[in-house]
Design a protein around this motif. Structure first.
Motif, mmCIF file in Angstrom:
data_model
loop_
_atom_site.group_PDB
_atom_site.id
_atom_site.type_symbol
_atom_site.label_atom_id
_atom_site.label_comp_id
_atom_site.label_asym_id
_atom_site.label_seq_id
_atom_site.Cartn_x
_atom_site.Cartn_y
_atom_site.Cartn_z
ATOM 1 N N GLN A 1 -8.159 -5.120 -8.142
ATOM 2 C CA GLN A 1 -7.250 -5.810 -7.233
ATOM 3 C C GLN A 1 -7.084 -7.287 -7.581
ATOM 4 O O GLN A 1 -6.086 -7.900 -7.228
ATOM 5 N N THR B 1 -10.668 -3.646 2.572
ATOM 6 C CA THR B 1 -9.372 -4.207 2.201
ATOM 7 C C THR B 1 -9.583 -5.577 1.573
ATOM 8 O O THR B 1 -10.640 -6.194 1.737
ATOM 9 N N THR C 1 -3.245 4.008 1.048
ATOM 10 C CA THR C 1 -4.096 3.911 -0.138
ATOM 11 C C THR C 1 -3.638 2.756 -1.018
ATOM 12 O O THR C 1 -2.571 2.173 -0.822
ATOM 13 N N SER C 2 -4.444 2.458 -2.026
ATOM 14 C CA SER C 2 -4.230 1.289 -2.874
ATOM 15 C C SER C 2 -3.098 1.501 -3.873
ATOM 16 O O SER C 2 -2.894 2.594 -4.394
ATOM 17 N N VAL D 1 -8.531 -1.342 -0.749
ATOM 18 C CA VAL D 1 -8.917 -1.403 -2.156
ATOM 19 C C VAL D 1 -8.956 0.020 -2.717
ATOM 20 O O VAL D 1 -8.921 1.008 -1.973
ATOM 21 N N ALA D 2 -9.056 0.149 -4.042
ATOM 22 C CA ALA D 2 -8.814 1.427 -4.710
ATOM 23 C C ALA D 2 -9.924 2.461 -4.549
ATOM 24 O O ALA D 2 -9.751 3.607 -4.948
ATOM 25 N N ALA E 1 0.846 -1.199 0.000
ATOM 26 C CA ALA E 1 0.000 0.000 0.000
ATOM 27 C C ALA E 1 0.876 1.241 0.000
ATOM 28 O O ALA E 1 2.024 1.215 0.463
#
Length: 688
Positions: free
Chosen positions: A294, A459, A63-64, A475-476, A52
């Motif tokens: 992801q 996540t 963050t992603s 996750v984004a 991350a």
């Protein structure tokens, strides 16, 4: 969850060894087979030592790495320009699949799956939505449509039909109970509920609020039920009737906007009435897109088939299905009987499946129980597990190895034999069970963490990371930070604290509950989850505690121990009680300090001699107290999973002096858990 059908298949495969010679043959055979079929490891999608981005600044926000703009603090909203709502998603699926199979079901256990293709599903959904408008519903995001049904094609047709006219779906489900269902219908002023069958109709009719005007049934109901509805001023229509009415009227579609609410998902809650989580189309689309990013090369495709058996009333299942529709994949629904899930999977042969720990725990426990009966079985199983785990650590995911064919074939076949992706969520999964599942199924198994208030995912573990007992990086669609919880001695500077989330997947608030919304989300948009997390050195998150005294059982149900204790303490036999549960267990237990005078009097009347310590060890005394506690629980209306399954009687009261009570005489839960650890572990060992 009863998975006895899968268990029978597991039973049958564990008789694979009869003599030690097989072990030697197996080792030699494995070496030859491996040399001839040497697999190629998959390259991890990110650096596994740094999964991350760590944003600059004192808040230590993560963050992603799966979205390039995440470095600048931006969140993914969509991945396809023309796909911004759930209405768009279904249409994209029809296009990219070239009208491929969409919704599958089978009418009886011995029949194959039959399929509704995308274009037909779109037409039927549009007709159903048009029929709702013809019945007087306003095509608007202020119009709420209830759905009370097990997973089936009609559930999706209802949902998509509502979206054709910007309406909002409000799922109802059995574990809410009739009072909570009535509360939801009343609060959301739901005039129409699409109902599966006769029994569910009657459950709603028991306490139907005045705002409920119509029930639309998927299956035939009894004339008596129809009359009962009429007596309450409620009209009953068949699903097909509404479709025909809509086709005749052919009302023009009113597609939703990006920020319109698509669903109000009521959480079962822990105290009081359930709360309605308002989720927009963008919330859901962004969450699904983030998960797809992801998953990388393992993401769903148009050739995938997913088995649908987790409740559609919950967002984990909804997200999984939405992801399938986005890429033009197919979703086959289980028969409705969880005991026949294996039969459904064998008939469907899914490539993608969501799962919950309880299902995987049952499979694991059964296998371990079987191999423990024989040294030879255990030796073969351990070799197979060791070999497959070694491959997983090198990035090799497959189900065609020697050990797959010799040892794990029946487990794989019990789930259809074609699984390539499994997404696990809703509750924590023990590390040994996760590793076993990855080895036995030979597919990518990712574990996620999330909340309904974040659609589902916060996540998700990434392909290539074989280490269990964490829930991956963000996750984004969101970022994550940890916030100090000084009263529990968790501090963000030490990499521990309450998990807080911000992003495009964070909900719009609780329906008609502005105060509760403010308690959960701050002015800057950070959602406080109530979970305590810890950052691991590689940027993945591990959930280590709960801020409030609330915990989740392995099947995903929340427990508020104080609420249950306040009920059990009403028993004349109970002086003090400590209710305990664990997220890896499916039930709760309790430590009980009996009321010495009442118990001694009962014992004397029943000719049972002894001190309180002796009486605490007497089975009849234990049965008396536990039966009375359960009776009080039933009278108070607590659910079956909230009732204790075993108790331990302790003669000495909790006190300030022995460190088990605070100065204000409240239970010190961590200390009680530690003090009674042997007794708690003993109770759980007998319950498994």
């Amino acid at each position: 969850m009863d998975v006895s059908n899968i268990m029978e298949d597991v039973d049958s495969y564990m008789g694979y060894v009869a003599a030690g010679a097989v072990v030697l043959t197996g080792i030699a055979g494995a070496s030859v087979y491996y040399a001839a079929n040497r697999p190629v490891p998959e390259k991890p999608l990110v650096d596994l030592d740094c999964q991350a981005y760590l944003q600059p600044g004192p808040e230590m926000i993560r963050t992603s790495k799966f979205y390039k703009d995440a470095k600048e603090g931006k969140f993914v909203r969509y991945i396809f320009e023309d796909t911004r709502t759930l209405y768009d998603i279904f249409r994209r699926g029809a296009k990219v699949s070239n009208n491929g199979p969409c919704l599958g079901w089978r009418e009886s256990p011995h029949k194959p799956y039959q399929w509704l293709h995308y274009n037909e599903a779109l037409l039927r959904a549009k007709n159903f939505g048009s029929g709702l408008v013809a019945l007087g519903l306003e095509p608007s995001p202020r119009t709420f449509v209830g759905v009370y049904s097990q997973n089936c094609p009609e559930w999706i047709l209802t949902e998509q039909g509502a979206y054709c006219f910007s309406m909002v779906i409000v799922p109802l489900y059995d574990t809410l109970g009739p009072d909570a269902c009535a509360y939801i219908i009343q609060q959301a002023e739901i005039g129409v509920v699409v109902c599966e069958d006769d029994s569910k109709c009657n459950l709603l009719l028991d306490k139907a609020p005045k705002c409920l005007k119509k029930l639309i049934t998927m299956k035939e109901i009894r004339p008596a039920t129809n009359q009962r509805a009429k007596n309450r001023g409620i009209e009953v229509l068949r699903f097909e009737e509404v479709e025909r009415l809509g086709a005749a009227k052919n009302n023009k579609e009113v597609p939703p906007r990006i920020n319109d609410i698509c669903t109000i998902c009521y959480t079962s809650g822990t105290t009081g009435n359930p709360k309605g989580v308002m989720l927009s189309h963008e919330n859901v689309v962004s969450a699904v897109c983030a998960v797809i990013l992801q998953l990388g090369d393992h993401r769903p495709t148009r050739s995938d088939i997913m088995i649908s058996f987790l409740p559609l009333a919950h967002m984990l299942e909804r997200c999984c299905e939405t992801g399938m529709y986005m890429v033009g994949g197919a979703v086959g629904f289980y028969s409705g009987d969880i005991r026949k899930l294996s039969d459904d999977m064998k008939a469907l042969r899914p490539t993608v499946s969501p799962a919950v720990p309880r299902l995987l725990n049952r499979i694991y426990d059964k296998v371990i129980s079987e191999v423990s009966t024989s040294f030879i079985k255990r030796a073969m199983f351990n070799m197979a597990l060791s070999s497959k785990e070694s491959e997983i650590k090198r990035g090799i995911i497959r189900r065609n190895s020697f050990w797959d064919k010799l040892v794990f074939r029946k487990v794989q076949e019990s789930m259809g034999g074609q699984l390539r992706l499994m997404i696990v969520g809703s509750a924590p999964l023990a590390g040994n069970v996760l590793t076993f599942t990855r080895c036995a199924l030979g597919c990518l198994v990712v574990e996620g963490y999330g909340q309904t208030e974040c659609v589902a995912p916060i996540t998700l573990t990434v392909q290539g990371d074989h280490v269990p007992e964490h829930v991956g990086p963000p996750v984004a669609c969101c970022c994550v930070k940890l916030v100090d919880v000084p009263e529990m001695e968790y501090f963000a500077v030490a990499g521990q604290g309450e998990v807080c989330v911000k992003g495009t997947n964070v909900f719009k608030g609780y329906f008609k509950e502005p105060q509760k919304t403010e308690e959960t989300m701050d002015a800057d948009g950070w959602l406080r989850t109530g979970d305590i997390g810890a950052w691991l050195p590689n940027g993945t998150l591990k959930i280590i505690d709960r801020k409030k005294h609330i915990f989740k059982l392995s099947q995903g149900e929340y427990i508020v121990p104080e609420k249950i204790e306040n009920i059990y303490i009403r028993s004349q036999y109970v002086q003090q009680v400590f209710v305990h549960g664990e997220s890896l267990k499916s039930c709760i237990v309790a430590i009980v300090v009996p009321d010495v005078d009442v118990v001694k009097q009962w014992a004397a009347e029943n000719n049972i001699p002894g001190t309180l310590s002796v009486l605490c060890a007497h089975p009849e005394v234990k049965r008396l107290i536990m039966d009375d506690m359960i009776a009080w629980g039933k009278d108070a209306g607590i659910k079956s999973f909230e009732q204790v399954k075993d108790i331990y009687l302790h003669p000495d009261p909790f006190s300030v002096q022995n460190g088990l009570l605070t100065p204000t005489l409240k239970s010190k839960r961590p200390q009680l858990k530690k003090y009674f650890k042997p007794q708690l572990e003993d109770m759980y060992s007998k319950l498994t």
